[in-house]
Design an enzyme around this catalytic site. Sequence first.
Site, PDB file in Angstrom:
ATOM      1  N   ASN A   1     -28.391  -3.696 -17.761  1.00  0.00           N
ATOM      2  CA  ASN A   1     -29.168  -4.613 -16.921  1.00  0.00           C
ATOM      3  C   ASN A   1     -30.631  -4.140 -16.875  1.00  0.00           C
ATOM      4  O   ASN A   1     -30.942  -3.076 -16.345  1.00  0.00           O
ATOM      5  CB  ASN A   1     -28.543  -4.629 -15.513  1.00  0.00           C
ATOM      6  CG  ASN A   1     -29.275  -5.553 -14.563  1.00  0.00           C
ATOM      7  OD1 ASN A   1     -30.500  -5.590 -14.528  1.00  0.00           O
ATOM      8  ND2 ASN A   1     -28.520  -6.300 -13.779  1.00  0.00           N
TER       9      ASN A   1
ATOM     10  N   ASP B   1     -23.232   0.337  -9.697  1.00  0.00           N
ATOM     11  CA  ASP B   1     -22.528  -0.924  -9.501  1.00  0.00           C
ATOM     12  C   ASP B   1     -23.013  -1.486  -8.178  1.00  0.00           C
ATOM     13  O   ASP B   1     -23.016  -0.786  -7.160  1.00  0.00           O
ATOM     14  CB  ASP B   1     -21.009  -0.756  -9.498  1.00  0.00           C
ATOM     15  CG  ASP B   1     -20.338  -2.102  -9.723  1.00  0.00           C
ATOM     16  OD1 ASP B   1     -20.467  -2.654 -10.835  1.00  0.00           O
ATOM     17  OD2 ASP B   1     -19.726  -2.640  -8.784  1.00  0.00           O
TER      18      ASP B   1
HETATM   19  P1  ITT Z   1     -24.351  -3.208 -15.642  1.00  0.00           P
HETATM   20  O1  ITT Z   1     -22.888  -3.349 -15.245  1.00  0.00           O
HETATM   21  O2  ITT Z   1     -24.563  -3.097 -17.111  1.00  0.00           O
HETATM   22  O3  ITT Z   1     -25.049  -2.145 -14.861  1.00  0.00           O
HETATM   23  P2  ITT Z   1     -24.578  -5.772 -14.293  1.00  0.00           P
HETATM   24  O4  ITT Z   1     -25.719  -6.715 -14.077  1.00  0.00           O
HETATM   25  O5  ITT Z   1     -23.288  -6.365 -14.829  1.00  0.00           O
HETATM   26  O6  ITT Z   1     -25.104  -4.582 -15.242  1.00  0.00           O
HETATM   27  P3  ITT Z   1     -23.218  -5.133 -11.822  1.00  0.00           P
HETATM   28  O7  ITT Z   1     -21.862  -5.325 -12.386  1.00  0.00           O
HETATM   29  O8  ITT Z   1     -23.445  -3.954 -10.921  1.00  0.00           O
HETATM   30  O9  ITT Z   1     -24.313  -4.994 -12.966  1.00  0.00           O
HETATM   31  O10 ITT Z   1     -23.639  -6.459 -11.067  1.00  0.00           O
HETATM   32  C1  ITT Z   1     -24.703  -6.488 -10.177  1.00  0.00           C
HETATM   33  C2  ITT Z   1     -24.951  -7.930  -9.745  1.00  0.00           C
HETATM   34  O11 ITT Z   1     -25.578  -7.940  -8.472  1.00  0.00           O
HETATM   35  C3  ITT Z   1     -25.878  -8.650 -10.714  1.00  0.00           C
HETATM   36  O12 ITT Z   1     -25.580 -10.006 -10.730  1.00  0.00           O
HETATM   37  C4  ITT Z   1     -27.238  -8.449 -10.103  1.00  0.00           C
HETATM   38  O13 ITT Z   1     -28.109  -9.473 -10.419  1.00  0.00           O
HETATM   39  C5  ITT Z   1     -26.914  -8.370  -8.598  1.00  0.00           C
HETATM   40  N1  ITT Z   1     -27.780  -7.349  -8.007  1.00  0.00           N
HETATM   41  C6  ITT Z   1     -27.533  -6.023  -7.893  1.00  0.00           C
HETATM   42  N2  ITT Z   1     -28.602  -5.374  -7.399  1.00  0.00           N
HETATM   43  C7  ITT Z   1     -29.532  -6.314  -7.211  1.00  0.00           C
HETATM   44  C8  ITT Z   1     -30.855  -6.259  -6.752  1.00  0.00           C
HETATM   45  O14 ITT Z   1     -31.444  -5.121  -6.440  1.00  0.00           O
HETATM   46  N3  ITT Z   1     -31.529  -7.403  -6.684  1.00  0.00           N
HETATM   47  C9  ITT Z   1     -30.961  -8.565  -7.023  1.00  0.00           C
HETATM   48  N4  ITT Z   1     -29.726  -8.710  -7.498  1.00  0.00           N
HETATM   49  C10 ITT Z   1     -29.012  -7.588  -7.590  1.00  0.00           C
END
Ligand code: ITT
Length: 196
Positions: free
Chosen positions: A9, A70
């Site tokens: 991400n 996560d």
């Molecule tokens: P990785 O697993 O590769 O790290 P991912 O995007 O799939 O990437 P997650 O499974 O942790 O990561 O999902 C996190 C979700 O929550 C994702 O849709 C993000 O956009 C949202 N999210 C997490 N932190 C955020 C933040 O600081 N601001 C906005 N959205 C966030």
Amino acid sequence: MKLVLATSNKGKVREFKELCEAFEVIPYTELMEPFEIIEDGDTFAKNALIKARAVYDALGEDDVVVMADDSGISVDALGGEPGIYSARYAGVGASDKENLYKLIDAIKEKGVKFSGAHYTAAIAIVTKNKERVVHGWMYGDAITEARGDKGFGYDPMFIPKGYDKTLGELNNNVKKELSHRSKALKLAKVVLQTLE
Ligand code: ITT
């Protein structure tokens, strides 16, 4: 000591780099082809550990520290949804925009204009001999419109407690100071110091 970040991400990578100025964090995608990691844990902590372990094993090096994040948003009016399902709220492979507008619609369907909400971040740290998980939270309101283009993910619809603008509108420094990720990372740095 090599510190590798187990995420693909780009928003997270940018924030980790900003928050870890004192040491170098290398996204694992710069070291190998990104691969699919099945996040089938039922908590943020379990899924962070799954990601960190998967990348640690794939690297196959002893002298490396792997960190994974996560995270997600939980909306009170929706009973805490989407929570651990935040990345796939609008379906597997959904874009940030699709997830954002699906959440806006879901809150509107409850007949309210905003709802209390919070972000959670679990950061897992995996080394040859140790596994640790730390958490951070940020509270505020989820609103039923998207404002601003700073941050990523759900930031354009999230107003942190004590502010009247979304994270999409506020200066990046506000998120850097207040966020779930920055709070978890403060604790992660303490864990990292114990490894040295
Ligand atoms: P990785 O697993 O590769 O790290 P991912 O995007 O799939 O990437 P997650 O499974 O942790 O990561 O999902 C996190 C979700 O929550 C994702 O849709 C993000 O956009 C949202 N999210 C997490 N932190 C955020 C933040 O600081 N601001 C906005 N959205 C966030």
